[in-house]
Design an enzyme around this catalytic site. Sequence first.
Site, short mmCIF file in Angstrom:
data_model
loop_
_atom_site.label_atom_id
_atom_site.label_comp_id
_atom_site.label_asym_id
_atom_site.label_seq_id
_atom_site.Cartn_x
_atom_site.Cartn_y
_atom_site.Cartn_z
N PRO A 127 0.82 -1.23 0.00
CA PRO A 127 0.00 0.00 0.00
C PRO A 127 0.85 1.28 0.00
CG PRO A 127 -0.93 -1.60 1.52
CD PRO A 127 0.35 -2.20 1.00
N ALA A 129 4.23 1.31 -0.78
CA ALA A 129 5.45 1.13 -1.59
C ALA A 129 5.06 0.64 -2.98
CB ALA A 129 6.41 0.13 -0.91
N GLY A 130 4.71 1.59 -3.85
CA GLY A 130 4.34 1.27 -5.23
C GLY A 130 5.52 1.58 -6.12
N THR A 157 -0.44 -10.07 -8.78
CA THR A 157 -0.98 -10.86 -9.89
C THR A 157 -0.92 -12.35 -9.57
OG1 THR A 157 -0.29 -9.16 -11.45
CG2 THR A 157 -0.76 -11.33 -12.38
N GLY A 340 -18.25 4.62 -34.17
CA GLY A 340 -19.25 4.17 -33.18
C GLY A 340 -19.03 2.72 -32.79
N GLU A 363 4.61 -3.16 -13.54
CA GLU A 363 6.06 -3.38 -13.73
C GLU A 363 6.80 -2.05 -13.93
OE1 GLU A 363 7.42 -6.90 -15.60
OE2 GLU A 363 5.57 -7.98 -15.18
N THR A 365 5.65 2.35 -13.66
CA THR A 365 4.89 3.32 -14.46
C THR A 365 5.79 3.94 -15.53
OG1 THR A 365 5.53 5.13 -13.00
CG2 THR A 365 3.47 3.98 -12.46
N1 COS Z 1 19.69 -4.06 -11.63
C1 COS Z 1 20.57 -4.26 -10.62
N2 COS Z 1 20.66 -3.43 -9.54
C2 COS Z 1 19.82 -2.40 -9.50
C3 COS Z 1 18.87 -2.13 -10.52
C4 COS Z 1 18.86 -3.03 -11.62
N3 COS Z 1 17.98 -2.86 -12.62
N4 COS Z 1 18.18 -1.02 -10.21
C5 COS Z 1 18.67 -0.59 -9.04
N5 COS Z 1 19.65 -1.42 -8.61
C6 COS Z 1 20.47 -1.29 -7.41
C7 COS Z 1 21.24 0.04 -7.45
O1 COS Z 1 22.46 -0.11 -8.14
C8 COS Z 1 21.46 0.34 -5.99
O2 COS Z 1 22.53 -0.43 -5.54
P1 COS Z 1 23.61 0.17 -4.48
O3 COS Z 1 22.80 0.47 -3.24
O4 COS Z 1 24.58 -0.95 -4.29
O5 COS Z 1 24.16 1.38 -5.12
C9 COS Z 1 20.18 -0.21 -5.34
O6 COS Z 1 19.65 -1.17 -6.25
C10 COS Z 1 19.16 0.86 -5.08
O7 COS Z 1 18.84 1.45 -6.35
P2 COS Z 1 18.31 2.93 -6.52
O8 COS Z 1 19.14 3.85 -5.70
O9 COS Z 1 18.20 3.21 -7.97
O10 COS Z 1 16.86 2.81 -5.86
P3 COS Z 1 15.71 3.89 -5.81
O11 COS Z 1 14.94 3.59 -4.60
O12 COS Z 1 16.24 5.28 -6.00
O13 COS Z 1 14.81 3.66 -7.12
C11 COS Z 1 13.43 2.62 -8.76
C12 COS Z 1 14.62 2.55 -7.78
C13 COS Z 1 12.59 3.87 -8.68
C14 COS Z 1 14.03 2.50 -10.13
C15 COS Z 1 12.67 1.37 -8.34
O14 COS Z 1 12.11 1.54 -7.07
C16 COS Z 1 11.58 0.96 -9.30
O15 COS Z 1 11.85 0.32 -10.33
N6 COS Z 1 10.30 1.27 -8.97
C17 COS Z 1 9.17 0.76 -9.68
C18 COS Z 1 8.81 -0.56 -9.10
C19 COS Z 1 7.95 -1.36 -9.98
O16 COS Z 1 8.26 -1.61 -11.13
N7 COS Z 1 6.86 -1.82 -9.41
C20 COS Z 1 5.98 -2.69 -10.09
C21 COS Z 1 5.79 -3.88 -9.23
S1 COS Z 1 5.87 -5.35 -10.03
S2 COS Z 1 4.19 -5.48 -11.01
#
Ligand code: COS
Length: 382
Positions: A127, A129-130, A157, A340, A363, A365
Amino acid sequence: MALDLETRNQLIETVRRFVTERLRPIEAQVAENDAVPDEIVAEMRELGLFGLTIPTEYGGLGLNMEEEVLVGIELGGASPAFRSAFGTNVGIGSQGLVMFGTDAQKEKYLAGIASGEIITSFALTEPEAGSDSAAVQTRAIRDGDVYVLNGAKRYITNANKAGLFTVMARSNPDIKGGGGVSALLVPRDLPGITIGKPEKKMGQQGAHICDVTFDNVRVPVENRLGAEGEGFKVAMQVLDRGRLHIASVCVGVAERLLRDCVAYAAERKQFGQPIANFQLVQGMIADCKTEALAAKALVMDAARQRDAGVNVTLEAAAAKYYASEMVGRVADRAVQIFGGAGYVADYGIERLYRDVRIFRIYEGTSQIQQVIIARETMKRGG
Ligand code: COS
């Protein structure tokens, strides 16, 4: 290892036939009943669709990324709800285990996942953490040789059918971000797991998402994927692959909508001639085709790079971003070309218009993809 060309073509042809002959005719029924019929799921199992990406030694087809996206494009030929039935087994529900699992973990689960006997779910979102998925609050606190899992996951899912969850939970509450998170394989039959009712959604009826709560669920430490505190990185790498898969399905849906539009425009007459003769309609078809080709090129290039061992975090985000926005525009133009009839349920165009909306959200936004693309571009210096 890649399939030989003949086997690959046979696989694609088989999937195309299944999609056209078995899935398309029952799209409306599946949407109406909000369920994929059991006999169709049985046929999917028979065809090996649950195990597309599971290594061959565990009974899967072991497709590489290029092959997976080619199949994904074919799957876009019918309502994306069908793909969801096995989508978690092929993608986010299994790939953590495939990429980071120990031999013992793989032995225990992968054959059942490949056959479709075990349905898998990926439990990251909560809730609070999206998009900010490193902020997960679900806790996995070590108590001897188990983690005690407490918390709530949202919109998961296939949770209602899952036999195995990959759960991202905070194993170190003193570390706020991703570094405090571990990934755990959580079998459904452990005591303390409650699955909510499937949500009523805007589209993709037949695919289900539910809330999941964990109440003092005792998960053996041996079920952890990767090292303690590496769970966020596991999730991100799983999503890199998942995003390419979703992008391929977007391309497939766009191609299908184009086929439907071209057929309709040739048949529908106004002002004494088929509407396909009008250049303003042709303009919409040309835009759809150009954008679908561009998306396909992005997806194929990223998939091939991934197969070559290149880090494609940026390319996967770009493919998902562009392809999901593209299919939204294509579906919008399809409604316009059908006029239509595009707005009326019988033709199925309005259903696809609703179905594709989620691609810009799940996966990651479009805005999160933009963030990833910008960060990676700046990291690479351009
Ligand atoms: N592959 C490997 N490592 C990764 C990575 C990737 N694709 N993306 C991030 N990391 C690592 C980073 O290198 C970082 O490592 P260090 O702490 O060793 O430096 C760590 O993970 C944290 O990464 P980051 O600082 O980028 O994290 P943030 O919290 O700033 O942001 C986002 C990450 C926003 C990119 C991430 O939270 C995200 O993808 N959010 C969307 C989530 C999503 O897709 N939800 C859908 C759910 S599934 S249906």
